[in-house]
Design a protein around this motif. Structure first.
Motif, mmCIF file in Angstrom:
data_model
loop_
_atom_site.group_PDB
_atom_site.id
_atom_site.type_symbol
_atom_site.label_atom_id
_atom_site.label_comp_id
_atom_site.label_asym_id
_atom_site.label_seq_id
_atom_site.Cartn_x
_atom_site.Cartn_y
_atom_site.Cartn_z
ATOM 1 N N SER A 71 0.854 -1.183 0.000
ATOM 2 C CA SER A 71 0.000 0.000 0.000
ATOM 3 C C SER A 71 0.890 1.233 0.000
ATOM 4 C CB SER A 71 -0.922 0.023 1.216
ATOM 5 O OG SER A 71 -0.208 0.408 2.371
ATOM 6 N N LYS A 72 0.239 2.368 -0.182
ATOM 7 C CA LYS A 72 0.985 3.614 -0.069
ATOM 8 C C LYS A 72 1.265 3.933 1.394
ATOM 9 C CE LYS A 72 -0.860 5.671 -4.296
ATOM 10 N NZ LYS A 72 -1.651 6.801 -4.857
ATOM 11 N N GLY A 73 0.489 3.283 2.303
ATOM 12 C CA GLY A 73 0.749 3.446 3.724
ATOM 13 C C GLY A 73 0.098 4.656 4.353
ATOM 14 N N GLN A 74 -0.847 5.262 3.652
ATOM 15 C CA GLN A 74 -1.487 6.457 4.209
ATOM 16 C C GLN A 74 -2.816 6.087 4.849
ATOM 17 O OE1 GLN A 74 -1.755 8.948 0.785
ATOM 18 N NE2 GLN A 74 0.453 9.179 0.589
ATOM 19 N N VAL A 75 -3.443 7.068 5.486
ATOM 20 C CA VAL A 75 -4.728 6.839 6.138
ATOM 21 C C VAL A 75 -5.759 6.389 5.108
ATOM 22 C CG1 VAL A 75 -6.575 7.916 7.466
ATOM 23 C CG2 VAL A 75 -4.198 8.572 7.856
ATOM 24 N N GLN A 76 -6.544 5.402 5.478
ATOM 25 C CA GLN A 76 -7.622 4.887 4.624
ATOM 26 C C GLN A 76 -7.130 4.380 3.272
ATOM 27 O OE1 GLN A 76 -11.013 4.515 4.969
ATOM 28 N NE2 GLN A 76 -10.985 5.020 7.125
ATOM 29 N N GLU A 77 -5.846 4.055 3.202
ATOM 30 C CA GLU A 77 -5.302 3.600 1.932
ATOM 31 C C GLU A 77 -5.584 2.124 1.732
ATOM 32 O OE1 GLU A 77 -3.809 5.932 -0.027
ATOM 33 O OE2 GLU A 77 -3.916 4.428 -1.599
ATOM 34 N N THR A 78 -5.923 1.758 0.498
ATOM 35 C CA THR A 78 -6.210 0.373 0.168
ATOM 36 C C THR A 78 -4.938 -0.459 0.232
ATOM 37 O OG1 THR A 78 -7.957 1.079 -1.326
ATOM 38 C CG2 THR A 78 -7.085 -1.146 -1.636
ATOM 39 N N GLN A 79 -5.045 -1.670 0.788
ATOM 40 C CA GLN A 79 -3.962 -2.639 0.697
ATOM 41 C C GLN A 79 -4.291 -3.585 -0.450
ATOM 42 O OE1 GLN A 79 -2.629 -4.725 4.164
ATOM 43 N NE2 GLN A 79 -2.488 -2.870 5.405
ATOM 44 N N TYR A 80 -3.290 -3.857 -1.257
ATOM 45 C CA TYR A 80 -3.437 -4.769 -2.386
ATOM 46 C C TYR A 80 -2.708 -6.055 -2.050
ATOM 47 C CZ TYR A 80 -5.073 -0.674 -4.869
ATOM 48 O OH TYR A 80 -5.791 0.431 -5.244
ATOM 49 N N PHE A 81 -3.427 -7.165 -2.214
ATOM 50 C CA PHE A 81 -2.897 -8.444 -1.793
ATOM 51 C C PHE A 81 -2.412 -9.269 -2.975
ATOM 52 C CE2 PHE A 81 -3.761 -8.934 2.731
ATOM 53 C CZ PHE A 81 -4.556 -7.826 2.962
ATOM 54 N N GLY A 82 -1.397 -10.070 -2.693
ATOM 55 C CA GLY A 82 -0.947 -11.049 -3.658
ATOM 56 C C GLY A 82 -1.805 -12.303 -3.570
ATOM 57 N N PRO A 83 -1.517 -13.287 -4.422
ATOM 58 C CA PRO A 83 -2.331 -14.499 -4.455
ATOM 59 C C PRO A 83 -2.055 -15.450 -3.301
ATOM 60 C CG PRO A 83 -0.560 -14.649 -6.036
ATOM 61 C CD PRO A 83 -0.514 -13.255 -5.484
ATOM 62 N N GLY A 84 -0.980 -15.238 -2.571
ATOM 63 C CA GLY A 84 -0.683 -16.075 -1.420
ATOM 64 C C GLY A 84 0.224 -17.259 -1.741
ATOM 65 N N THR A 85 0.892 -17.755 -0.706
ATOM 66 C CA THR A 85 1.681 -18.984 -0.790
ATOM 67 C C THR A 85 1.170 -19.931 0.278
ATOM 68 O OG1 THR A 85 3.699 -17.909 -1.597
ATOM 69 C CG2 THR A 85 3.951 -20.033 -0.490
ATOM 70 N N ARG A 86 0.792 -21.119 -0.159
ATOM 71 C CA ARG A 86 0.370 -22.151 0.792
ATOM 72 C C ARG A 86 1.571 -23.032 1.097
ATOM 73 N NH1 ARG A 86 -4.962 -22.426 1.889
ATOM 74 N NH2 ARG A 86 -6.385 -21.373 0.466
ATOM 75 N N LEU A 87 1.967 -23.040 2.362
ATOM 76 C CA LEU A 87 3.148 -23.781 2.794
ATOM 77 C C LEU A 87 2.735 -24.976 3.634
ATOM 78 C CD1 LEU A 87 6.250 -24.057 3.229
ATOM 79 C CD2 LEU A 87 5.979 -22.542 5.211
ATOM 80 N N LEU A 88 3.285 -26.116 3.284
ATOM 81 C CA LEU A 88 3.077 -27.337 4.064
ATOM 82 C C LEU A 88 4.447 -27.880 4.438
ATOM 83 C CD1 LEU A 88 1.415 -29.686 5.221
ATOM 84 C CD2 LEU A 88 1.417 -30.717 2.937
ATOM 85 N N VAL A 89 4.675 -27.958 5.741
ATOM 86 C CA VAL A 89 5.948 -28.493 6.226
ATOM 87 C C VAL A 89 5.692 -29.868 6.828
ATOM 88 C CG1 VAL A 89 7.942 -28.112 7.701
ATOM 89 C CG2 VAL A 89 6.727 -26.150 6.718
ATOM 90 N N LEU A 90 6.373 -30.853 6.271
ATOM 91 C CA LEU A 90 6.145 -32.240 6.702
ATOM 92 C C LEU A 90 7.095 -32.643 7.825
ATOM 93 C CD1 LEU A 90 5.731 -33.813 3.165
ATOM 94 C CD2 LEU A 90 3.928 -33.081 4.744
#
Lengths: 113, 112
Positions: A94-113
């Motif tokens: 985000s730009k980090g300002q007040v009321q600023e939108t955060q944009y998300f990535g698609p994510g990483t799913r981690l599985l540790v065996l």
């Protein structure tokens, strides 16, 4: 096209391995974040950065570490993966300002065996 | 402590029925609240912010200071509204920056 990218999308790895989750953004944003989310649970902020060479720990304590050498890049590292690290990791910017939108990535799913 | 809660973990409604996803806050001052949505196999994304007083995809959310709520409403639910909905609050994190605090969210299921 302005976007936020995360790699890998899925990772299955054995205990004790060192892993790095990549996050890059072409949004031109100064602030970046890492969240951790277990299935059906809330998102927890684990790291954030105001800009280059700035990193802070979030609300949830995490054994992971982050770095911010370049504005567009915010990798997360686990030196020695454990099954308790199994989760989904979301990167955002985000730009980090007040009321600023955060944009998300698609994510990483981690599985540790 | 400043808290935002979404009391419903799961909400099921029939297509065409009104929808209200609840979000309550419990702190003084002027909260900065949002609604984020995550559709199946898509990214988490902003739906609404209270300061904008806008309507997105037919959804509206009004900040009610008397009831300390920021409920998300839509008069007629559509199947494509099925998703996870989060009501995070914005909090000052120092150095002129803000960060979002998310709750567990509410899963909306619209029944055809």
């Amino acid at each position: 096209e302005a976007d936020i990218y995360q790699t890998p999308r899925y990772l299955v790895i054995g205990t004790g391995k060192k892993i790095t989750l990549e996050c890059s953004q072409t949004m031109g944003h100064d602030k970046m974040y890492w969240y951790q989310q277990d299935p059906g649970m809330e998102l927890h902020l684990i790291h954030y950065s105001y800009g280059v060479n700035s990193t802070e720990k979030g609300d949830l304590s995490s054994e992971s570490t982050v770095s911010r050498i370049r504005t567009e890049h915010f990798p997360l590292t686990l030196e020695s993966a454990r099954p308790s690290h199994t989760s989904q990791y979301l990167c955002a910017s985000s730009k980090g300002q007040v009321q600023e939108t955060q944009y998300f990535g698609p994510g990483t799913r981690l599985l540790v065996l | 402590a400043q808290r935002v809660t979404q009391p419903e973990k799961l909400l099921s409604v029939f297509k065409g029925a009104p929808v209200e996803l609840k979000c309550n806050y419990s702190y003084s001052g002027s909260p900065e609240l949002f609604w984020y949505v995550q559709y199946s196999r898509q990214r988490l994304q902003l739906l609404l912010r209270h300061i904008s007083r806008e309507s997105i995809k037919g959804f509206t959310a009004d900040l009610n200071k008397g009831e300390t709520s920021f409920h998300l409403k839509k008069p007629f639910a559509q199947e494509e509204d099925s998703a996870m909905y989060y009501c995070p609050r914005n909090a000052y994190s120092g150095a002129g920056s803000y960060q979002l605090t998310f709750g567990k969210g509410t899963k909306l299921s619209v029944i055809p």
